[in-house]
Design a protein around this motif. Structure first.
Motif, PDB file in Angstrom:
ATOM      1  N   UNK A  46      -2.017  17.213 -15.800  1.00 22.58           N
ATOM      2  CA  UNK A  46      -1.199  16.213 -16.630  1.00 22.58           C
ATOM      3  C   UNK A  46      -0.162  15.583 -15.706  1.00 22.58           C
ATOM      4  N   UNK A  47       0.492  16.377 -14.920  1.00 27.35           N
ATOM      5  CA  UNK A  47       1.187  15.916 -13.721  1.00 27.35           C
ATOM      6  C   UNK A  47       0.653  14.969 -12.970  1.00 27.35           C
ATOM      7  N   UNK A  48      -0.602  15.234 -12.202  1.00 27.13           N
ATOM      8  CA  UNK A  48      -1.225  14.572 -11.515  1.00 27.13           C
ATOM      9  C   UNK A  48      -1.724  13.239 -11.951  1.00 27.13           C
ATOM     10  N   UNK A  49      -2.243  13.378 -13.480  1.00 24.73           N
ATOM     11  CA  UNK A  49      -2.720  11.920 -14.066  1.00 24.73           C
ATOM     12  C   UNK A  49      -1.382  11.265 -14.158  1.00 24.73           C
ATOM     13  N   UNK A  50      -0.235  11.628 -14.489  1.00 27.20           N
ATOM     14  CA  UNK A  50       1.013  10.802 -14.523  1.00 27.20           C
ATOM     15  C   UNK A  50       1.262  10.125 -13.216  1.00 27.20           C
ATOM     16  N   UNK A  54       1.588   6.307 -12.081  1.00 30.67           N
ATOM     17  CA  UNK A  54       2.480   5.737 -11.761  1.00 30.67           C
ATOM     18  C   UNK A  54       2.391   4.881 -10.428  1.00 30.67           C
ATOM     19  N   UNK A  55       1.540   5.727  -9.557  1.00 29.55           N
ATOM     20  CA  UNK A  55       1.153   4.867  -8.164  1.00 29.55           C
ATOM     21  C   UNK A  55       0.274   3.771  -8.405  1.00 29.55           C
ATOM     22  N   UNK A  57       0.101   1.710 -10.971  1.00 26.41           N
ATOM     23  CA  UNK A  57       1.235   0.724 -11.501  1.00 26.41           C
ATOM     24  C   UNK A  57       2.113  -0.021 -10.423  1.00 26.41           C
ATOM     25  N   UNK A  58       2.589   1.045  -9.637  1.00 21.18           N
ATOM     26  CA  UNK A  58       3.622   0.644  -8.464  1.00 21.18           C
ATOM     27  C   UNK A  58       2.759  -0.113  -7.604  1.00 21.18           C
ATOM     28  N   UNK A  59       1.523  -0.003  -7.104  1.00 18.57           N
ATOM     29  CA  UNK A  59       0.833  -0.624  -6.024  1.00 18.57           C
ATOM     30  C   UNK A  59       0.264  -1.818  -6.587  1.00 18.57           C
ATOM     31  N   UNK A  60       0.040  -2.040  -7.794  1.00 19.33           N
ATOM     32  CA  UNK A  60      -0.435  -3.198  -8.467  1.00 19.33           C
ATOM     33  C   UNK A  60       0.675  -4.144  -8.505  1.00 19.33           C
ATOM     34  N   UNK A  61       2.201  -3.529  -8.798  1.00 19.34           N
ATOM     35  CA  UNK A  61       3.181  -4.411  -8.910  1.00 19.34           C
ATOM     36  C   UNK A  61       3.783  -5.109  -7.741  1.00 19.34           C
ATOM     37  N   UNK A  62       3.577  -4.558  -6.595  1.00 19.58           N
ATOM     38  CA  UNK A  62       4.109  -4.744  -5.276  1.00 19.58           C
ATOM     39  C   UNK A  62       3.501  -6.182  -4.999  1.00 19.58           C
ATOM     40  N   UNK A  63       2.505  -6.232  -4.724  1.00 17.51           N
ATOM     41  CA  UNK A  63       1.816  -7.622  -4.222  1.00 17.51           C
ATOM     42  C   UNK A  63       1.612  -8.588  -5.485  1.00 17.51           C
ATOM     43  N   UNK A  64       1.983  -8.417  -6.461  1.00 16.49           N
ATOM     44  CA  UNK A  64       1.828  -9.127  -7.770  1.00 16.49           C
ATOM     45  C   UNK A  64       2.296 -10.778  -7.589  1.00 16.49           C
ATOM     46  N   UNK A  65       3.564 -10.637  -7.119  1.00 13.68           N
ATOM     47  CA  UNK A  65       4.106 -11.902  -6.590  1.00 13.68           C
ATOM     48  C   UNK A  65       3.329 -12.962  -5.862  1.00 13.68           C
ATOM     49  N   UNK A  66       2.907 -12.199  -4.567  1.00 11.98           N
ATOM     50  CA  UNK A  66       1.825 -13.019  -3.878  1.00 11.98           C
ATOM     51  C   UNK A  66       0.629 -13.322  -4.569  1.00 11.98           C
ATOM     52  N   UNK A  67      -0.062 -12.480  -5.001  1.00  9.37           N
ATOM     53  CA  UNK A  67      -1.145 -12.875  -5.986  1.00  9.37           C
ATOM     54  C   UNK A  67      -1.021 -13.880  -6.766  1.00  9.37           C
ATOM     55  N   UNK A  68       0.072 -13.731  -7.477  1.00 11.79           N
ATOM     56  CA  UNK A  68       0.356 -14.986  -8.447  1.00 11.79           C
ATOM     57  C   UNK A  68       0.465 -16.252  -7.744  1.00 11.79           C
TER      58      UNK A  68
END
Length: 73
Positions: A46-50, A54-55, A57-68
């Motif tokens: 469960x901890x590994x899945x969480x 989280x990783x 989600x974080x890696x998607x949110x970082x370049x989101x501004x540039x992708x947009x």
């Protein structure tokens, strides 16, 4: 929870309504809530899945501004 209606006034009068007693009641409730909902023991999977979620989600949110910005062109 198993208090009959006739016993309710007697039970209320048994409570400690001094500031120290009230603070103790809040402290007991806080620790009960914290141990039940916050300090939940989870298995390693469960901890590994969480952590993975989280990783991702974080890696998607970082370049989101540039992708947009690139999407508009």
């Amino acid at each position: 929870m198993d208090v009959k209606l006739g016993e309710l006034p007697q039970r209320i009068l048994m409570r400690d309504f001094t500031p120290k007693g009230t603070a103790g009641a809040f402290q007991r409730d806080y620790y009960h809530y914290h141990s039940k909902y916050i300090d939940v023991k989870m298995g390693n999977i469960t901890r590994a899945k969480m952590g993975l979620a989280a990783y991702m989600l974080f890696s998607y949110c970082l370049p989101y501004k540039g992708l947009k910005r690139e999407q508009r062109h």
